[in-house]
Design a protein around this motif. Structure first.
Motif, PDB file in Angstrom:
ATOM      1  N   ASN A   1       0.847  -1.203   0.000  1.00 28.44           N
ATOM      2  CA  ASN A   1       0.000   0.000   0.000  1.00 28.44           C
ATOM      3  C   ASN A   1       0.872   1.237   0.000  1.00 28.44           C
ATOM      4  O   ASN A   1       1.857   1.316   0.733  1.00 28.44           O
ATOM      5  CB  ASN A   1      -0.891   0.058   1.245  1.00 28.44           C
ATOM      6  N   VAL A   2       0.499   2.223  -0.799  1.00 26.21           N
ATOM      7  CA  VAL A   2       1.084   3.560  -0.736  1.00 26.21           C
ATOM      8  C   VAL A   2      -0.077   4.542  -0.739  1.00 26.21           C
ATOM      9  O   VAL A   2      -1.006   4.413  -1.551  1.00 26.21           O
ATOM     10  CB  VAL A   2       2.027   3.846  -1.924  1.00 26.21           C
ATOM     11  N   GLY A   3      -0.048   5.512   0.179  1.00 23.44           N
ATOM     12  CA  GLY A   3      -1.184   6.418   0.266  1.00 23.44           C
ATOM     13  C   GLY A   3      -0.840   7.776   0.850  1.00 23.44           C
ATOM     14  O   GLY A   3       0.325   8.124   1.083  1.00 23.44           O
ATOM     15  N   TRP A   4      -1.906   8.545   1.107  1.00 22.94           N
ATOM     16  CA  TRP A   4      -1.818   9.925   1.591  1.00 22.94           C
ATOM     17  C   TRP A   4      -2.848  10.111   2.692  1.00 22.94           C
ATOM     18  O   TRP A   4      -3.966   9.582   2.626  1.00 22.94           O
ATOM     19  CB  TRP A   4      -2.092  10.880   0.434  1.00 22.94           C
ATOM     20  N   LEU A   5      -2.466  10.848   3.742  1.00 20.65           N
ATOM     21  CA  LEU A   5      -3.349  11.132   4.867  1.00 20.65           C
ATOM     22  C   LEU A   5      -3.270  12.598   5.220  1.00 20.65           C
ATOM     23  O   LEU A   5      -2.174  13.158   5.338  1.00 20.65           O
ATOM     24  CB  LEU A   5      -2.943  10.290   6.084  1.00 20.65           C
ATOM     25  N   ARG A   6      -4.446  13.233   5.379  1.00 20.16           N
ATOM     26  CA  ARG A   6      -4.517  14.605   5.865  1.00 20.16           C
ATOM     27  C   ARG A   6      -5.224  14.599   7.210  1.00 20.16           C
ATOM     28  O   ARG A   6      -6.405  14.241   7.307  1.00 20.16           O
ATOM     29  CB  ARG A   6      -5.272  15.517   4.900  1.00 20.16           C
ATOM     30  N   GLU A   7      -4.497  14.962   8.266  1.00 23.50           N
ATOM     31  CA  GLU A   7      -5.043  14.973   9.619  1.00 23.50           C
ATOM     32  C   GLU A   7      -5.739  16.301   9.893  1.00 23.50           C
ATOM     33  O   GLU A   7      -5.151  17.367   9.707  1.00 23.50           O
ATOM     34  CB  GLU A   7      -3.938  14.751  10.644  1.00 23.50           C
ATOM     35  N   GLN A   8      -6.985  16.211  10.355  1.00 27.23           N
ATOM     36  CA  GLN A   8      -7.760  17.416  10.600  1.00 27.23           C
ATOM     37  C   GLN A   8      -7.211  18.188  11.788  1.00 27.23           C
ATOM     38  O   GLN A   8      -7.137  19.416  11.768  1.00 27.23           O
ATOM     39  CB  GLN A   8      -9.225  17.060  10.839  1.00 27.23           C
ATOM     40  N   GLY A   9      -6.822  17.459  12.842  1.00 25.51           N
ATOM     41  CA  GLY A   9      -6.378  18.146  14.055  1.00 25.51           C
ATOM     42  C   GLY A   9      -5.149  18.998  13.835  1.00 25.51           C
ATOM     43  O   GLY A   9      -5.111  20.178  14.199  1.00 25.51           O
ATOM     44  N   SER A  10      -4.116  18.442  13.224  1.00 24.43           N
ATOM     45  CA  SER A  10      -2.868  19.164  12.999  1.00 24.43           C
ATOM     46  C   SER A  10      -2.797  19.808  11.625  1.00 24.43           C
ATOM     47  O   SER A  10      -1.897  20.602  11.353  1.00 24.43           O
ATOM     48  CB  SER A  10      -1.685  18.201  13.145  1.00 24.43           C
ATOM     49  N   ARG A  11      -3.738  19.427  10.742  1.00 27.12           N
ATOM     50  CA  ARG A  11      -3.741  19.846   9.342  1.00 27.12           C
ATOM     51  C   ARG A  11      -2.456  19.423   8.619  1.00 27.12           C
ATOM     52  O   ARG A  11      -2.079  19.994   7.603  1.00 27.12           O
ATOM     53  CB  ARG A  11      -3.957  21.361   9.219  1.00 27.12           C
ATOM     54  N   GLY A  12      -1.796  18.429   9.185  1.00 27.69           N
ATOM     55  CA  GLY A  12      -0.599  17.907   8.545  1.00 27.69           C
ATOM     56  C   GLY A  12      -0.946  16.870   7.490  1.00 27.69           C
ATOM     57  O   GLY A  12      -2.008  16.235   7.527  1.00 27.69           O
TER      58      GLY A  12
END
Length: 244
Positions: A156-167
């Motif tokens: 698996n290769v993917g992308w994550l955008r965290e709402q709390g840190s906006r990272g």
């Protein structure tokens, strides 16, 4: 099992058991798929017009998580998953995760071949310390089958955008499934995100009823650390096609 589930303080476990047992009425068949308890996903989806229920209990240090993730394939090439978790800690029980995901096949996995899928989703952790809001993510599973499908490798290769840190983070995973006996599989994986230390997980998966009822048990930890270990026990149910 029912005596334990009805003891005071075991309401989350009782809810998970009820959901799992309720799905037994749908169990008449289905095709074996790689799924729980691995975090690394595979390039396969639930059969067209069929559903599955994945439920498990996970015990990290200091608390317990009770998960239920039903998924259905309404159109033939789009698996939709909606579910979440309850967490039991000393302060009581609370909702700790909600998830919505869609997954489609770009190239079906062939016997002794390979396949590719794409998944998009969002999750929410309502706890104040998690920052609230919704995390957005996407990833691409690529799977390879060897030895007449008795050995499977998933990446698996993917992308994550965290709402709390906006990272924003790169996510990855690598897992294997090896058939030990007719109904028993050994599973192992490593996964992580960004530049942090990766996690690992090993376990066994067993078909109580071939291609219908599956149980699993795993142990996991963060590489180089002993404080983030966990144990899990899971139950997976598969149905025949029944949706209109």
């Amino acid at each position: 099992m029912f005596l334990i589930a009805n003891r005071p303080g075991w309401q989350p476990l009782r809810a998970c058991l009820a959901a799992a047992l309720g799905g037994l009425g749908l169990l008449m068949g289905g095709v074996a798929q790689a799924a729980r308890p691995m975090i690394t996903d595979d390039a396969r989806i639930v059969d067209a017009k069929a559903c599955q229920l994945e439920s498990w209990v996970k015990h990290p240090k200091g608390h317990a998580e009770f998960w239920a993730l039903p998924a259905c394939n309404f159109s033939g090439n789009l698996e939709l998953t909606v579910g979440g978790a309850l967490t039991r800690m000393d302060g009581g029980t609370r909702t700790s995760a909600q998830l919505l995901q869609g997954k489609t096949l770009l190239k079906p996995l062939e016997s002794n071949g390979w396949g590719v899928a794409l998944a998009l989703g969002m999750s929410r952790d309502p706890r104040r310390e998690a920052g609230g809001g919704h995390d957005m993510y996407a990833y691409m599973p690529v799977s390879f089958a060897f030895r007449d499908d008795r050995l499977l490798v998933h990446t698996n290769v993917g992308w994550l955008r965290e709402q709390g840190s906006r990272g924003q983070h790169l996510t990855w995973g690598l897992s294997t499934e090896a058939q030990l006996q007719q109904h028993t599989w050994l599973i192992a994986e490593t996964f992580g995100q960004g530049g942090g230390k990766p996690f690992m997980q090993v376990g066994l998966r067993y078909w109580l009823v071939p291609d219908k009822v599956q149980i699993d048990a795993t142990y996991g930890n963060r590489v180089g650390e002993g404080r983030q270990r966990w144990f899990s026990l899971g139950l997976r149910l598969l149905s025949l096609p029944f949706l209109p």
